[in-house]
Motif scaffolding. Structure first.
Motif, mmCIF file in Angstrom:
data_model
loop_
_atom_site.group_PDB
_atom_site.id
_atom_site.type_symbol
_atom_site.label_atom_id
_atom_site.label_comp_id
_atom_site.label_asym_id
_atom_site.label_seq_id
_atom_site.Cartn_x
_atom_site.Cartn_y
_atom_site.Cartn_z
ATOM 1 N N ASN A 803 0.826 -1.207 0.000
ATOM 2 C CA ASN A 803 0.000 0.000 0.000
ATOM 3 C C ASN A 803 0.859 1.255 0.000
ATOM 4 O OD1 ASN A 803 -2.077 1.822 0.247
ATOM 5 N ND2 ASN A 803 -2.528 1.331 2.390
ATOM 6 N N ASN A 804 1.841 1.293 0.971
ATOM 7 C CA ASN A 804 2.744 2.448 1.056
ATOM 8 C C ASN A 804 3.539 2.621 -0.229
ATOM 9 O OD1 ASN A 804 2.015 3.259 3.549
ATOM 10 N ND2 ASN A 804 3.751 2.343 4.636
ATOM 11 N N ALA A 805 4.131 1.505 -0.709
ATOM 12 C CA ALA A 805 4.994 1.567 -1.891
ATOM 13 C C ALA A 805 4.233 2.178 -3.073
ATOM 14 C CB ALA A 805 5.503 0.177 -2.235
ATOM 15 N N LYS A 807 1.478 4.001 -2.855
ATOM 16 C CA LYS A 807 1.045 5.365 -2.530
ATOM 17 C C LYS A 807 2.157 6.380 -2.787
ATOM 18 C CE LYS A 807 -0.104 6.516 1.891
ATOM 19 N NZ LYS A 807 -0.947 6.434 3.056
ATOM 20 N N TYR A 808 3.407 6.013 -2.428
ATOM 21 C CA TYR A 808 4.496 7.000 -2.484
ATOM 22 C C TYR A 808 5.335 6.892 -3.772
ATOM 23 C CZ TYR A 808 3.084 7.794 2.295
ATOM 24 O OH TYR A 808 2.346 8.083 3.400
ATOM 25 N N THR A 809 4.753 6.228 -4.801
ATOM 26 C CA THR A 809 5.484 6.121 -6.071
ATOM 27 C C THR A 809 4.657 6.771 -7.194
ATOM 28 O OG1 THR A 809 6.476 4.086 -5.303
ATOM 29 C CG2 THR A 809 6.622 4.508 -7.659
ATOM 30 N N LYS A 832 10.018 -3.290 -2.889
ATOM 31 C CA LYS A 832 10.926 -2.268 -3.396
ATOM 32 C C LYS A 832 10.161 -1.336 -4.315
ATOM 33 C CE LYS A 832 15.135 -1.893 -5.984
ATOM 34 N NZ LYS A 832 16.137 -2.518 -6.775
ATOM 35 N N ASP A 833 10.323 -0.009 -4.104
ATOM 36 C CA ASP A 833 9.653 0.922 -5.011
ATOM 37 C C ASP A 833 10.637 1.935 -5.556
ATOM 38 O OD1 ASP A 833 9.776 3.381 -3.397
ATOM 39 O OD2 ASP A 833 8.444 2.313 -2.004
ATOM 40 N N THR A 834 10.194 2.676 -6.581
ATOM 41 C CA THR A 834 11.046 3.709 -7.180
ATOM 42 C C THR A 834 10.464 5.082 -6.846
ATOM 43 O OG1 THR A 834 9.752 3.594 -9.210
ATOM 44 C CG2 THR A 834 11.719 2.213 -9.109
ATOM 45 N N ARG A 851 3.216 9.225 13.074
ATOM 46 C CA ARG A 851 4.274 10.077 12.515
ATOM 47 C C ARG A 851 4.414 9.812 11.025
ATOM 48 N NH1 ARG A 851 7.682 12.578 16.085
ATOM 49 N NH2 ARG A 851 7.904 13.953 14.305
ATOM 50 N N GLN A 852 4.655 10.921 10.297
ATOM 51 C CA GLN A 852 4.816 10.841 8.839
ATOM 52 C C GLN A 852 5.985 11.709 8.433
ATOM 53 O OE1 GLN A 852 0.807 12.300 8.098
ATOM 54 N NE2 GLN A 852 0.223 10.269 7.330
ATOM 55 N N VAL A 853 6.530 11.443 7.255
ATOM 56 C CA VAL A 853 7.650 12.276 6.787
ATOM 57 C C VAL A 853 7.152 13.697 6.542
ATOM 58 C CG1 VAL A 853 9.289 12.663 4.901
ATOM 59 C CG2 VAL A 853 8.973 10.373 5.856
ATOM 60 N N SER A 854 6.029 13.816 5.875
ATOM 61 C CA SER A 854 5.507 15.175 5.705
ATOM 62 C C SER A 854 4.333 15.331 6.666
ATOM 63 C CB SER A 854 5.115 15.424 4.246
ATOM 64 O OG SER A 854 3.781 15.111 4.026
ATOM 65 N N GLY A 863 -3.208 9.697 4.789
ATOM 66 C CA GLY A 863 -2.746 8.563 5.600
ATOM 67 C C GLY A 863 -2.749 8.929 7.065
ATOM 68 N N THR A 864 -2.618 7.903 7.903
ATOM 69 C CA THR A 864 -2.725 8.117 9.350
ATOM 70 C C THR A 864 -1.381 8.090 10.056
ATOM 71 O OG1 THR A 864 -2.979 5.754 9.591
ATOM 72 C CG2 THR A 864 -4.988 7.065 9.502
ATOM 73 N N GLY A 865 -0.360 7.561 9.388
ATOM 74 C CA GLY A 865 0.930 7.409 10.081
ATOM 75 C C GLY A 865 0.917 6.210 11.008
ATOM 76 N N LEU A 866 -0.031 5.290 10.769
ATOM 77 C CA LEU A 866 -0.129 4.133 11.662
ATOM 78 C C LEU A 866 0.367 2.847 11.003
ATOM 79 C CD1 LEU A 866 -3.621 4.660 13.302
ATOM 80 C CD2 LEU A 866 -1.381 4.823 14.392
ATOM 81 N N GLY A 867 0.357 2.823 9.661
ATOM 82 C CA GLY A 867 0.643 1.589 8.925
ATOM 83 C C GLY A 867 1.952 0.943 9.332
ATOM 84 N N LEU A 868 3.034 1.710 9.331
ATOM 85 C CA LEU A 868 4.349 1.127 9.630
ATOM 86 C C LEU A 868 4.469 0.729 11.098
ATOM 87 C CD1 LEU A 868 6.882 3.177 7.482
ATOM 88 C CD2 LEU A 868 6.120 0.817 7.174
ATOM 89 N N THR A 869 3.825 1.513 11.960
ATOM 90 C CA THR A 869 3.864 1.178 13.390
ATOM 91 C C THR A 869 3.263 -0.216 13.581
ATOM 92 O OG1 THR A 869 3.370 3.500 13.765
ATOM 93 C CG2 THR A 869 3.270 2.037 15.676
#
Ligand code: ADP
Length: 953
Positions: A803-805, A807-809, A832-834, A851-854, A863-869
């Motif tokens: 999902n993240n990969a 979303k952020y590509t 792996k994403d580009t 927490r999120q980068v932006s 996004g919620t900043g919860l996925g990776l946690t």
């Protein structure tokens, strides 16, 4: 006849007797003077054996052997000093024996002719000189010697130099007037005039002295004019009476009686005759207490010696000597404590015979102790039966009086000693070399040019030269250091004993030279006595170093005696606690207690240190101003060389700030934990509250989406569907997180084919990837891989990462791969994403919840900043780990390592896990259809939506 008379007269004056010894028979004859010296008469049987009997027991064998071996056998001159016991009165005397042998034609000794001189007085004088120089230097009182006409200082002892802050060199340029701001030259000249005119022997006056640093102190000065070798000079003994002055003031406030006492004791101080001091002391004591009689004793030769008795003001001579343990004075010798009895008749210490003679019923006996606590004497006051009984207050007053008397007695002793030694100095100007050999110090005599006139054997050995001739500084040399001139020369005319230290001589050693100018063979010369002080200096330095260390350490150092009374504190203690040194010395460290440390702690402390162990801990203490502080304390016992406990050492550091910080931190942590719990509860409740109606919304919108025919409305319905799905997803994430935090996630293992699960999870993102125009690939060498794991969690991990990969590509795409590594014990899954990548400094925070980068207003991605946690937590739950490799604009690769369970898990385990209270029953086979469903719902919409929803499936 006449010449014989002169010879005997000369012998009498010089205390020299002559003798003649017949070597063959051993009998001897002598002059009359020798009879006197030996204390014998003409009838005395004079032979070698009887001479031997006269010798002092301690010298007997050595001197006799010397005569036999060195003189009679080896034919040396007899030249020895030895002690005898004078026959007439058994007194110990010193004599100097000289004797020359006479030989027959065969070279055998026939006779010995010689002289024996009584040198007792000289010997004693020498001892007194040594004693005087020590008294002068070691005296705690200041002693000044200054010239009688110019008033310039000649010599000032160390105590005075230390107190004044001037060096000897500086003082040489000054006169007493420079120290006395209250005096003009005229005033001072008038003051000392009676001494100069010989009208008075000494004067005593009080004034103020000024130190080099301009500070002032009260002094009492005892001034005398002395003469030495026709030169007159003043000797002044200075008593620092600052304390006494202060006490006087205090006493004034206390009561009148003590004022009287203080005045009286000042009077005592002015008297220099010890006997009179004692009489005066008794007189004042009687007056102050209203007693009938009294006595005072001086402590001499381990006895209390009483010489006068004051009975109703009458002085009666007595002669009582009390030994240790005998009577009350004997008890005082033993204990150095005051004694009181109001029933002397039945008292076990009072000697009844004496009591009857002196006729008393009540008694107080007070020891006279000097500042060092040494016993100088004692005094007693008595009352007859009709008088009031003595009490504690009497003792207190008497002790005050005793302290003043002690000072007076000591001063008087110093003056007395001075007078005696002055005399001795004069009589000892004639010098006896052999006498000198008996002194256990290296010693020499040099003339004013530095020529060595005499050197004793001990010093010869030290210098390493047998026959010293030449200048003294040529001998006292060391490779590193050599005088080229006499460093003492300037002071040689002084006629006073002085001390000088030389360093690094005779092989790097240090010596203290006591030197004094005297007459030697009719010329002025200097006697130098060398004392090796290398070791004591070294020890001193060591002590100094240690004490400096203690003084300067930033910790507080407290040393107590074994009873816990403070003996030493370093400056840090006074600085920190606000108590002065005087307030602490002798006190118990209890003074610092705040009252808030439990008694248990102190008990534990004492139990530990008494056992010989070190105690460490933290104690809440109190400053003088009441402020509390925490200190970290380390208390250890100190033992002496014999292993006896002698002190306790406490090292204390203020940790108030640390404790404060620690408490604050603890409070903050508790608060944070509480807030977090609140947050979790809130989130759990909210997500549950929101999720329930969402089930209804999604259910109905799906039906609507299907049923609505009008394209525009259908599209709207699909928007609502999409949006509510996203909302549901978020709610699921939050619920997951709160479950993780509450540790309510349970692993439910089942055998799955991870390849197939991964493919299925990835597939759900196909549509989104296609929409974004990026690729989404799955790469695997393994076709099928079965292992036991929690399927729900495993799927969640994969779909979160993909999902993240996605979303952020924006460009390129996402590749998911899987491998077996570490001997097939681990599965390695890479996503792996580009895409946009994650900057290095943000790679830590993304694992934290929310927490999120932006972040904030500049947030670019939903996004919620919860996925990776959650992902991270899930990976951990499965016993694996997750890693990230990324950089800004470099794409990201998340790598998950999961342990592979080789053995299938027993059914029992399965049952166990599924039986857990919070666990939900697990369908064993995905294909198996539910037959019955029991559904509880409190939400009306959901309740209606569910059946409709299920009907459509
Ligand atoms: P979010 O719901 O914000 O995606 P996550 O916990 O899944 O929350 O991720 C936390 C943050 O990590 C994201 O907001 C994003 O900034 C960053 N991030 C996660 N995965 C990637 C990725 N593949 N590429 C770039 N940034 C990512």
């Amino acid at each position: 006849m006449k010449s014989e008379y002169f010879l005997s007269e000369a012998q009498r004056i010089a205390h020299i007797g002559s003798y003649e010894l017949d070597v063959a028979t051993g009998s001897w004859t002598s002059s009359d003077e020798l009879y006197q010296i030996f204390g014998i008469d003409q009838n005395y049987n004079k032979n070698i054996e009887t001479w031997k009997n006269i010798l002092h027991p301690e010298d007997k064998e050595a001197i006799f052997a010397y005569l036999q071996n060195d003189v009679l056998t080896a034919h040396q001159t007899f030249n020895r000093e030895y002690r005898i016991i004078r026959v007439s009165d058994n007194e110990e005397r010193w004599v100097h024996g000289l004797g020359e042998l006479e030989f027959d034609t065969n070279g055998n000794p026939v006779k010995m002719i010689g002289t024996i001189q009584d040198i007792t007085e000289r010997k004693q004088a020498e001892e007194r000189i040594a004693r005087f120089s020590r008294i002068f230097e070691d005296s705690l009182n200041e002693i000044y010697l200054f010239e009688s006409d110019t008033l310039k200082f000649i010599q000032v002892n160390k105590a005075a130099q230390n107190n004044l802050g001037y060096t000897m060199a500086e003082l040489k340029e000054l006169t007493p007037l420079d120290l006395k701001p209250e005096f003009t030259t005229e005033l001072f000249t008038n003051l000392i005039a009676p001494l100069r005119k010989g009208e008075k022997e000494n004067i005593v006056f009080e004034t103020v002295h000024k130190r080099k640093d301009q500070s002032l102190y009260n002094v009492e000065i005892h001034l005398q004019l002395l003469e030495f070798e026709h030169e007159a000079f003043f000797a002044a003994i200075i008593l620092d009476i600052t304390e006494r002055k202060k006490n006087e003031e205090k006493i004034t406030q206390k009561n009148k009686q003590l004022l009287l006492l203080s005045k009286a004791s000042t009077e005592i101080n002015k008297v220099l005759d010890i006997k009179i001091i004692l009489q005066q002391l008794v007189k004042i004591a009687i007056e102050l207490t209203g007693s009938t009689s009294g006595v005072a004793a001086l402590y001499e030769d381990d006895k209390m010696v009483f010489t006068t008795y004051n009975n109703k003001g009458k002085i009666i001579p007595i002669d009582f000597k009390f030994e240790k343990g005998y009577g009350v004075p004997g008890w005082i010798i033993k204990t150095k404590k005051p004694y009181i009895t109001n029933d002397a008749k039945n008292d076990k210490y009072v000697i009844q015979k004496i009591r009857e003679r002196l006729n008393f019923h009540q008694l107080i006996d007070i020891p006279i102790l000097n500042k060092k606590g040494e016993l100088l004497g004692c005094f007693e006051i008595f009352n007859t039966i009709d008088k009031r009984p003595y009490n504690e207050q009497d003792i207190e007053i008497m002790q005050g009086l005793s302290a003043s008397a002690a000072v007076a007695i000591e001063n008087a002793q110093i003056i007395l000693e001075r007078k005696k030694t002055e005399m001795a100095l004069k009589t000892s100007n004639e010098f006896n070399e052999s006498l000198i050999e008996t002194i256990p110090f290296g010693l020499d005599i040099v003339d004013l040019e530095g020529n060595v006139l005499f050197m004793n054997n001990l010093l010869k050995d030290t210098v390493g030269i047998e026959n010293p001739k030449g200048k003294c500084w040529e001998f006292y040399k060391d490779s590193g250091k050599q005088c080229t001139e006499c460093p003492l020369k300037d002071e040689m005319e002084l006629g006073e004993t002085n001390i000088y230290e030389i360093h690094n001589v005779f092989g790097g050693r240090e010596y203290e030279i006591t030197y004094t100018v005297m007459n030697y063979k009719n010329q002025k010369a200097m006697l130098e006595i060398f004392r090796d002080i290398t070791e004591s200096k070294k020890a001193q330095k060591e002590i100094l170093k240690l004490s400096r260390g203690i003084e300067q350490t930033p910790a507080m150092v407290v040393i107590t005696d074994t009873d816990g009374n403070i003996e030493f504190i370093n400056p840090k203690v006074t600085e920190f606690t606000g108590y002065s040194k005087e307030e602490l010395i002798g006190k118990n460290p209890k003074i610092f207690q705040s009252g808030q440390t439990p008694q248990k702690t102190y008990k534990e402390l004492w139990d530990t240190i008494i056992k010989g162990d070190t105690w460490e801990g933290e104690i809440l203490n109190k400053r003088k101003n009441g402020e509390l502080y925490w200190e970290s304390v380390r208390i250890s016992p100190i033992f002496n060389d014999e292993g006896e406990l002698i002190n306790f050492l406490g090292i204390k550091v203020d940790i108030t700030e640390n404790i404060k910080a620690r408490d604050e931190l603890l409070a903050a942590k508790e608060k944070a934990e509480e807030t977090n719990k609140l947050k979790s509860n809130f989130l759990a409740n909210m997500s549950h509250e929101l999720r329930t109606p969402m089930v209804g919304i999604i259910g109905f919108i799906e039906i609507l989406e299907e049923e609505i025919k009008k394209p525009k409305l259908k599209e709207y319905a699909s928007f609502v569907h999409e949006a509510s799905s996203r909302l549901m997803e978020t709610l699921n994430l939050i619920l997951n997180l709160t479950k993780i935090e509450a540790e309510k996630i349970n692993i439910e293992l089942s055998k799955i084919d991870v390849i197939q699960n991964m493919k299925r999870a990835i597939k759900t993102f196909d549509k989104i990837a296609a929409k974004k125009n990026i690729y989404l690939r799955f790469e695997s060498d393994i076709k099928k891989f079965e292992t036991e794991t929690d399927e729900r969690i495993f799927d969640q991990i994969i779909s979160n990462l993909v999902n993240n990969a996605v979303k952020y590509t924006k460009r390129g795409g996402v590749t998911v791969s899987v491998n077996k590594i570490k001997n097939d014990t681990y599965l390695e899954i890479k996503v792996k994403d580009t895409g946009i990548g994650i900057p290095k400094d943000k790679q830590e925070l993304i694992w934290e919840d929310f927490r999120q980068v932006s972040e904030g207003m500049a947030r670019l991605y939903e996004g919620t900043g919860l996925g990776l946690t959650i992902t991270n937590n899930f990976v951990n739950k499965l016993g694996g780990e997750i890693k990230l490799e990324s950089g800004l604009s470099k794409g990201s690769t998340f790598t998950v390592l999961l342990p592979v369970r080789a053995k299938s898990i027993s059914t029992k385990t399965k049952e166990q896990t599924s039986n857990k209270k919070t666990g939900t029953p697990k369908t064993k086979n995905k294909q198996e259809k539910l037959k019955t469903l029991l559904y509880f719902e409190d939400d009306k919409i959901s309740l209606e939506a569910i059946p409709l929803f299920l009907k459509g499936r």
